[in-house]
Scaffold this motif. Sequence first.
Motif, mmCIF file in Angstrom:
data_model
loop_
_atom_site.group_PDB
_atom_site.id
_atom_site.type_symbol
_atom_site.label_atom_id
_atom_site.label_comp_id
_atom_site.label_asym_id
_atom_site.label_seq_id
_atom_site.Cartn_x
_atom_site.Cartn_y
_atom_site.Cartn_z
ATOM 1 N N GLU A 189 0.774 -1.442 0.045
ATOM 2 C CA GLU A 189 0.024 -0.082 -0.027
ATOM 3 C C GLU A 189 0.698 1.418 0.161
ATOM 4 O OE1 GLU A 189 -2.610 1.551 -0.744
ATOM 5 O OE2 GLU A 189 -4.136 -0.288 -0.698
ATOM 6 N N LYS A 190 0.297 2.423 -0.368
ATOM 7 C CA LYS A 190 0.870 3.599 -0.168
ATOM 8 C C LYS A 190 0.726 4.234 1.221
ATOM 9 C CE LYS A 190 -1.912 6.230 -0.180
ATOM 10 N NZ LYS A 190 -2.828 6.588 1.075
ATOM 11 N N PRO A 191 1.157 5.342 1.406
ATOM 12 C CA PRO A 191 2.598 5.739 0.887
ATOM 13 C C PRO A 191 3.711 4.572 1.235
ATOM 14 C CG PRO A 191 2.107 6.933 2.946
ATOM 15 C CD PRO A 191 1.005 6.238 2.582
ATOM 16 N N LEU A 192 4.609 4.269 0.542
ATOM 17 C CA LEU A 192 5.479 3.289 0.382
ATOM 18 C C LEU A 192 6.187 2.946 1.754
ATOM 19 C CD1 LEU A 192 6.895 0.833 -1.008
ATOM 20 C CD2 LEU A 192 8.767 2.418 -1.926
ATOM 21 N N CYS A 193 6.586 4.044 2.512
ATOM 22 C CA CYS A 193 7.338 3.778 3.792
ATOM 23 C C CYS A 193 7.611 5.461 4.202
ATOM 24 C CB CYS A 193 8.644 3.291 3.361
ATOM 25 S SG CYS A 193 9.741 3.382 2.467
ATOM 26 N N PHE A 194 8.310 5.370 5.236
ATOM 27 C CA PHE A 194 8.611 6.729 5.989
ATOM 28 C C PHE A 194 9.573 7.602 5.275
ATOM 29 C CE2 PHE A 194 7.045 5.962 10.590
ATOM 30 C CZ PHE A 194 5.701 6.015 10.307
ATOM 31 N N THR A 195 10.858 6.988 4.855
ATOM 32 C CA THR A 195 11.919 7.857 4.445
ATOM 33 C C THR A 195 12.210 7.628 2.870
ATOM 34 O OG1 THR A 195 13.628 6.638 4.954
ATOM 35 C CG2 THR A 195 12.785 7.893 6.778
ATOM 36 N N VAL A 196 12.794 8.564 2.380
ATOM 37 C CA VAL A 196 13.131 8.319 0.876
ATOM 38 C C VAL A 196 14.311 7.314 1.022
ATOM 39 C CG1 VAL A 196 14.499 9.175 -0.945
ATOM 40 C CG2 VAL A 196 12.761 10.631 0.332
ATOM 41 N N GLU A 197 15.145 7.241 1.959
ATOM 42 C CA GLU A 197 16.504 6.280 2.204
ATOM 43 C C GLU A 197 15.730 4.912 2.248
ATOM 44 O OE1 GLU A 197 16.310 8.751 4.108
ATOM 45 O OE2 GLU A 197 17.644 10.050 3.036
ATOM 46 N N LEU A 245 14.180 -0.321 -0.831
ATOM 47 C CA LEU A 245 13.206 -1.487 -1.127
ATOM 48 C C LEU A 245 13.450 -1.661 -2.684
ATOM 49 C CD1 LEU A 245 10.028 -0.651 0.821
ATOM 50 C CD2 LEU A 245 11.558 -2.598 1.164
ATOM 51 N N ALA A 246 13.632 -0.404 -3.471
ATOM 52 C CA ALA A 246 13.622 -0.456 -4.801
ATOM 53 C C ALA A 246 15.115 -1.147 -5.284
ATOM 54 C CB ALA A 246 13.829 0.896 -5.596
ATOM 55 N N ARG A 247 16.286 -1.186 -4.548
ATOM 56 C CA ARG A 247 17.283 -1.472 -4.726
ATOM 57 C C ARG A 247 17.162 -3.017 -4.449
ATOM 58 N NH1 ARG A 247 20.944 -3.633 -1.442
ATOM 59 N NH2 ARG A 247 19.966 -2.787 0.345
ATOM 60 N N ILE A 248 16.554 -3.600 -3.488
ATOM 61 C CA ILE A 248 16.611 -4.904 -3.248
ATOM 62 C C ILE A 248 15.626 -5.580 -4.113
ATOM 63 C CG2 ILE A 248 15.796 -6.651 -1.280
ATOM 64 C CD1 ILE A 248 16.117 -4.551 0.756
ATOM 65 N N ALA A 249 14.636 -5.044 -4.574
ATOM 66 C CA ALA A 249 13.817 -5.473 -5.665
ATOM 67 C C ALA A 249 14.377 -5.869 -7.011
ATOM 68 C CB ALA A 249 12.570 -4.892 -5.608
ATOM 69 N N ARG A 250 15.270 -4.773 -7.181
ATOM 70 C CA ARG A 250 16.093 -4.971 -8.646
ATOM 71 C C ARG A 250 17.169 -5.923 -8.518
ATOM 72 N NH1 ARG A 250 16.652 0.577 -8.209
ATOM 73 N NH2 ARG A 250 18.568 0.205 -7.301
ATOM 74 N N GLY A 264 6.449 4.595 -6.197
ATOM 75 C CA GLY A 264 6.339 4.646 -4.481
ATOM 76 C C GLY A 264 7.616 5.666 -4.154
ATOM 77 N N VAL A 265 8.798 5.261 -4.788
ATOM 78 C CA VAL A 265 9.880 6.400 -4.285
ATOM 79 C C VAL A 265 9.647 7.807 -4.626
ATOM 80 C CG1 VAL A 265 12.169 6.772 -4.662
ATOM 81 C CG2 VAL A 265 11.646 4.338 -4.479
ATOM 82 N N ARG A 266 9.133 7.859 -5.655
ATOM 83 C CA ARG A 266 8.816 9.411 -6.079
ATOM 84 C C ARG A 266 7.684 9.711 -5.266
ATOM 85 N NH1 ARG A 266 6.319 8.255 -11.027
ATOM 86 N NH2 ARG A 266 4.552 9.297 -9.913
ATOM 87 N N GLY A 267 6.655 9.249 -4.819
ATOM 88 C CA GLY A 267 5.637 9.530 -3.818
ATOM 89 C C GLY A 267 6.267 9.981 -2.465
ATOM 90 N N VAL A 268 7.189 8.996 -1.961
ATOM 91 C CA VAL A 268 7.803 9.685 -0.758
ATOM 92 C C VAL A 268 8.538 10.630 -0.540
ATOM 93 C CG1 VAL A 268 9.425 8.767 1.011
ATOM 94 C CG2 VAL A 268 7.786 7.199 0.216
ATOM 95 N N LYS A 269 9.253 10.910 -2.019
ATOM 96 C CA LYS A 269 10.178 12.376 -2.063
ATOM 97 C C LYS A 269 8.936 13.331 -2.073
ATOM 98 C CE LYS A 269 13.944 10.654 -4.827
ATOM 99 N NZ LYS A 269 14.560 10.346 -5.862
ATOM 100 N N PHE A 270 7.789 13.099 -2.929
ATOM 101 C CA PHE A 270 7.030 14.355 -2.903
ATOM 102 C C PHE A 270 6.368 14.750 -1.422
ATOM 103 C CE2 PHE A 270 2.304 15.136 -3.117
ATOM 104 C CZ PHE A 270 2.229 16.186 -3.675
ATOM 105 N N ILE A 271 6.133 13.683 -0.812
ATOM 106 C CA ILE A 271 5.556 13.867 0.621
ATOM 107 C C ILE A 271 6.508 14.910 1.481
ATOM 108 C CG2 ILE A 271 5.141 12.991 2.779
ATOM 109 C CD1 ILE A 271 3.827 10.405 0.984
#
Length: 382
Positions: free
Chosen positions: A107-115, A120-125, A359-366
């Motif tokens: 679910e969104k927002p993906l998580c608390f921090t951009v890091e 998460l994006a890195r591990i998935a990749r 999701g990463v972009r969304g956390v940056k926006f927030i």
Amino acid sequence: MKKTLTYGQVGGSLHAFIGDVHRTGIAYDGRAFLAAGCFSRDEEKNRECAEFYGLSPDRVYGDYRAMAEAEGKREDGIDFVVVTTPNNAHYEISRAFLENGIHVMCEKPLCFTVEEAEDLARIAREKGLLFGVNYSYSGNVMVKEARELVKSGAIGEVVNVNAEYLQEYLVDDIGATNSALLKLSSWRKDPEIAGASNCVGDIGSHIEHTVAYITGLGLKRVAALTDTFGQPLDLNANILVEFENGAHGVYSCSQVCVGHMNGLTVRIFGTEGAIEWVQENPNILYYTPKGEPTRIYNRGMGYILPGAAKFSRLPSGHPEGLFTAFANIYKAWITAVLKTANGEELTEEDRDFPTVEDGVRGVKFIHACVESGKIDAKWVEV
Ligand SMILES: NC(=O)c1ccc[n+]([C@@H]2O[C@H](COP(=O)([O-])OP(=O)(O)OC[C@H]3O[C@@H](n4cnc5c(N)ncnc54)[C@H](O)[C@@H]3O)[C@@H](O)[C@H]2O)c1
């Protein structure tokens, strides 16, 4: 060749809001079946939900870590997990499943921090796993039609965006109590559970994604006026945005707007025309070619462009809505997971679900909005 999948869910007991919408959306196409879960930290609620869905007792877990490890080891383990807990648990839960080789829809927002989001994006990749983030409104057929129209050049170059997401359900927090208000879970107001933002995180994030999905435009910077009305987190935000093509726009999100239930409205203005989509009337899209009267497009009609029409489920005039939007997110997602399991290449079409990059972009926006809100709405890079 796999033809169907199994999935597990974390969060989303029978008492929760969005967990059931996921299960219903997934069930529409009969290609993925619930096989495991940790639906609540409360033992009784967890058992109750598992019994309702007839799960085998050995696949009902009191803890998501035990679930991720056990399901990752089983020969018949789940193909993907759906994370529908409040925001504070998204990162740890998603990471645990990725580390055990399981695709994640969170679910969104993906998580608390951009890091955390980038982690998460890195591990998935690195693990070659799929990772979806449920920006559900992009599953609506007429949002897809809007995107197809923009892609076709029907409105020319985007020059302005005006979008809002207005709710009233927290208006009690700034005035007299009204027992008639339908409340969502109160964790949204708690920074320990919701994260850096309430209103921008919960609903502003949907504006950001829906506009990006339709226009294909990323944001360069934002200037946000946020109002907390004495609460720990924002309940209201008026945000100026600048897109990467230089266009500007206004996003307004609020939980204190009397008379508005779930009012997501997106208006995109281009050099050759304009489009408008209203979430509470989701089967309609308004399209105005420059110099002509406004056209009212109806979902299910023959003129709907193929990239959107293929997601239509009912004949025109028979309303589709939130459940079918979820079903459409899962239509693309399940195809992508099935193809991956069968060693097939994914096409761009198969990837028509919101991803971890969204999701990463969304956390940056927030975070950019929160930061700007603290410095009197000065511009902050996204
Ligand atoms: N995409 C959308 O349109 C949409 C709509 C509503 C909510 N959401 C998001 O969905 C998430 C859940 O929101 P909700 O309104 O359903 O919340 P909710 O409070 O109604 O439900 C949360 C559920 O998670 C369970 N839970 C909490 N921590 C857990 C843990 N560690 N392990 C297992 N279960 C746990 C709770 O028992 C409950 O069943 C939030 O991140 C929210 O932002 C998205």
